[in-house]
Design a protein around this motif. Structure first.
Motif, short mmCIF file in Angstrom:
data_model
loop_
_atom_site.label_atom_id
_atom_site.label_comp_id
_atom_site.label_asym_id
_atom_site.label_seq_id
_atom_site.Cartn_x
_atom_site.Cartn_y
_atom_site.Cartn_z
N VAL A 134 88.12 -23.89 -19.77
CA VAL A 134 87.35 -22.78 -19.21
C VAL A 134 85.88 -23.17 -19.08
N LEU A 162 92.33 -19.29 -15.42
CA LEU A 162 92.65 -17.87 -15.53
C LEU A 162 93.97 -17.50 -14.88
N ASN A 166 97.30 -14.62 -16.40
CA ASN A 166 97.68 -13.51 -15.53
C ASN A 166 99.16 -13.54 -15.19
N LEU A 188 93.34 -14.38 -21.69
CA LEU A 188 92.62 -13.98 -20.49
C LEU A 188 91.24 -13.42 -20.83
N GLY A 191 88.92 -16.24 -21.78
CA GLY A 191 88.55 -17.01 -20.60
C GLY A 191 87.52 -16.30 -19.74
N ILE A 192 87.74 -15.01 -19.49
CA ILE A 192 86.80 -14.23 -18.67
C ILE A 192 85.44 -14.14 -19.35
N CYS A 195 83.52 -17.60 -19.29
CA CYS A 195 83.05 -17.93 -17.94
C CYS A 195 81.87 -17.06 -17.55
#
Length: 342
Positions: A134, A162, A166, A188, A191-192, A195
């Motif tokens: 990531v 990502l 999902n 998730l 990761g979000i 980032c």
């Protein structure tokens, strides 16, 4: 059609039961099998070679046959080829028996449910390697957006850290698997967050510089973006179910999750709130469309749990998720229409 080998380890005392079951369905599924004793002489190893489209039917029958304990084990692995070919063996058997029997099981033109689960689980587990991926892909996206370099941005798209969580969330919904859903959501979220924070920090350091064309492209959402996200999401799920990872490269590029999220962080750090909101909307649209397309495509591909209780739980989870994702998409479309006419 790809081939699979199913290896079954059972106690020697169950030999007759396993042989009877395998011979009973051999004509329907068109496979061949053989048995070998293991070193401890108390267990047998049955190996079945068959087309991948038949593997789920055979594995379901075997799972229903045994009371699964440590004495039993099923392992699935790919086979490159077999001689003579399976279709020739099936024809020979039909000619010898002079019988034509219609299969009661519908062939699945995909890999088995368990194989699919294992493949997707590998992409949803939160690990040090995932965190590093990531970070690296986010830095690649940041550099590509700031330099207005499409090739660098595509590099970040292909890494696509990502996408896996999902897809895992969609599969978890379809199977009613709460454990996989929690793992996918956790991965998730991490990761979000990583980032976005990296992009936000970069935006704060650089300040309000002149935005590049690639950055501005990701500051608004159109109806074509929604269609593209849904179609790409469905294509990605099909690639997973067919076990063709090379097809995912195009999906990763078409369904870009990382660049709009990175753009939102960069815009917010630079104090460009309107553009940050637009990029966040594009990222949210891609997430919603991917999960909605994922749930629908998994259902169309016949991905279901095996037991009746699991099926009922999965059905409720699928309906609930479909309603939520559809409602969110409708809200986004309504917001887009409002912004357009404002």
């Amino acid at each position: 059609m790809p081939l699979r080998v199913i290896e079954i380890v059972t106690p020697r005392s169950d030999k007759d039961q396993v042989v009877h079951s395998l011979e009973e369905h051999q004509t329907d599924q068109g496979y061949v099998y053989w048995a070998s004793p293991l070193e401890d002489e108390e267990a047998l190893s049955f190996r079945i070679i068959l087309d991948v489209q038949e593997s789920e039917n055979v594995m379901d029958k075997l799972e229903n046959l045994f009371a699964w304990t440590d004495q039993y084990r099923i392992v699935v692995y790919p086979a490159e080829a077999t001689i003579p070919r399976l279709d020739q063996l099936s024809k020979e058997k039909d000619e010898k028996s002079n019988e034509t029997k219609e299969s009661e099981d519908k062939k699945q033109n995909r890999i088995s449910r368990e194989e699919l689960y294992t493949d997707i689980l590998d992409t949803t587990v939160l690990s040090k390697n995932y965190v590093m991926l990531v970070i690296f892909s986010s830095l690649v996206a940041i550099i590509g957006l700031l330099r207005d370099n499409v090739a660098i941005i595509i590099g970040a798209m292909v890494l696509a850290p990502l996408l896996g969580p999902n897809v895992g969330l969609s599969l978890a919904t379809t199977l009613g698997d709460s454990k996989l859903a929690k793992e996918s959501l956790k991965t998730l979220t991490v990761g979000i967050t990583l980032c976005f924070l990296l992009a936000l920090l970069t935006g704060l350091v650089l300040g309000n510089t002149s935005p590049t064309e690639e950055l501005m492209t990701r500051s608004n959402t159109t109806f074509s973006d929604i269609i593209l996200a849904i179609v790409s999401g469905g294509a990605g799920i099909i690639s997973f179910t067919l076990g063709v990872p090379t097809s995912l490269v195009g999906v990763m590029v078409a369904l870009a999750l990382l660049p709009p999220l990175t753009a939102s962080g960069l815009f917010l750090g630079a104090g460009m709130l309107g553009e940050a909101g637009g990029a966040a909307m594009l990222f949210t649209t891609n997430i919603i469309c991917l999960n909605l397309a994922g749930v629908v495509t998994f259902l169309l591909q016949g991905i279901r749990p095996l037991s009746w209780g699991d099926k009922e739980r999965a059905k409720a989870a699928t309906v609930r998720a479909a309603v939520i994702w559809t409602a969110l998409l409708a809200a986004l479309i309504g917001l887009m229409i409002y912004e357009k006419h404002r």
